[in-house]
Scaffold this motif. Structure first.
Motif: not given
Length: 333
Positions: A165-191
């Protein structure tokens, strides 16, 4: 064995958020080195999220560039989700799948069977920990009070009973958010520039939420809260609180009479005023304990899904409702 309610573990400082970017490269499995714009006929990136916290990240970071679907429909308790063959096929057709390993065994199995290329496992983007029903580490303990021992149920998740249940800690959720952002950048580099901008905006909001919780909970009269579902271990550790769970991390498990009696003693000793329940699981045990101890009941939402009963329309609104309810229950010094 009796709970030591004053033994509240403190968080080990997590790695810098920048480390999540590197972890995202690991989480994005079997991805071709020359990832280009993919998606359906509308040109959008098709993202399949396992449940609401992953869906929220995809929608906030992807915005107009993504089309997001979720395996866990509103009102469904994520722990109990069963995956249909059709949903497994849909997973295989997605451009990116976002999930949290160990929270939903059916999803773990479906992802493995789907053959999808771009998989982001949120559990690799932050550090998972072991939490017991009383907010401190029961790993290796035996006897009544250890997680799963008091009621005969196995509440373990992941490796060594890690709490997902890591998303209930905003700090840990931010770590996940940053990783998800990086993954989307890699999947769709045009955007990629848009994904980066959206991620940075979201991180700023999560930082503000962390500050609000820190400031709002630092001077409470009590540090102990009782909840039906032991989903708030990360939140409790982050803000110096002690979670006392009626059940374990599995919200449907039944507590033993001995554990309920023990919680009555905790409530009296620590001046607990409120027993919290949630919207997606039964409130029966919370109301029983509240009646037996003369306490009030209120909602503490683990944000595993939104319904029309949720105290807010998105992650931030519900988290701030949680903060308000905790402040009211814990009181001021």
């Amino acid at each position: 064995m009796k709970m030591d309610v004053m033994n509240v573990r403190r968080l080990i400082p997590t790695a810098a958020l920048a480390g999540a970017v590197a972890l995202a490269a690991t989480a994005l499995t079997a991805c071709s080195g020359a990832a280009g714009p993919t998606g359906g006929k509308d040109g959008k990136l098709d993202v399949m999220a396992s449940f609401y916290p992953m869906q929220f990240l995809a929608e906030r970071i992807g915005k107009d560039h993504v089309k997001v679907a979720t395996l866990t429909k509103p009102g469904v308790e994520p722990h109990d989700l069963e995956i249909t063959p059709k949903q497994t096929a849909q997973l295989g057709e997605a451009d990116v799948v976002l999930y949290l390993r160990s929270l939903q065994p059916a999803v773990d199995k479906a992802v493995a069977q789907s053959g999808v290329k771009n998989v982001v496992d949120a559990a690799t983007l932050t550090k998972l920990e072991v939490h017991g029903t009383s907010g401190h580490d029961h790993a290796g303990e035996e006897g009544e009070g250890a997680e799963g021992a008091a009621d005969g149920h196995d509440h373990s998740h992941g490796e060594a009973g890690e709490d997902p249940h890591v998303w209930l800690d905003p700090v840990k959720y931010a770590e996940i958010a940053k990783g998800v952002g990086a993954a989307l950048e890699k999947s769709d580099p045009d955007h990629a520039a848009d994904y980066k901008k959206n991620t940075d905006e979201l991180l700023a909001e999560l930082g503000k939420l962390d500050t609000d919780f820190k400031d709002g909970l630092k001077n409470t009269a009590s540090k102990t809260f009782i909840t039906t579902h032991s989903a708030f271990g990360y939140l409790a550790e982050r803000y110096g609180l002690d979670q006392e769970g009626i059940s374990g991390v599995d919200p449907e498990s039944e507590p033993s009479p001995a554990h309920m009696k023990e919680l009555q003693g905790v409530a009296k000793k620590d001046n607990v005023t409120t027993v919290f329940f949630e919207t997606l699981a039964s409130d029966k045990t919370a109301k029983t304990l509240a009646t037996d101890t003369g306490l009030k009941t209120d909602v503490l939402d683990p944000l595993e899904g939104l319904t029309d009963k949720s105290q807010g329309a998105d992650y931030f609104e519900v988290m701030r409702s949680n903060l308000k309810n905790l402040q009211k229950a814990l009181g001021d010094k």
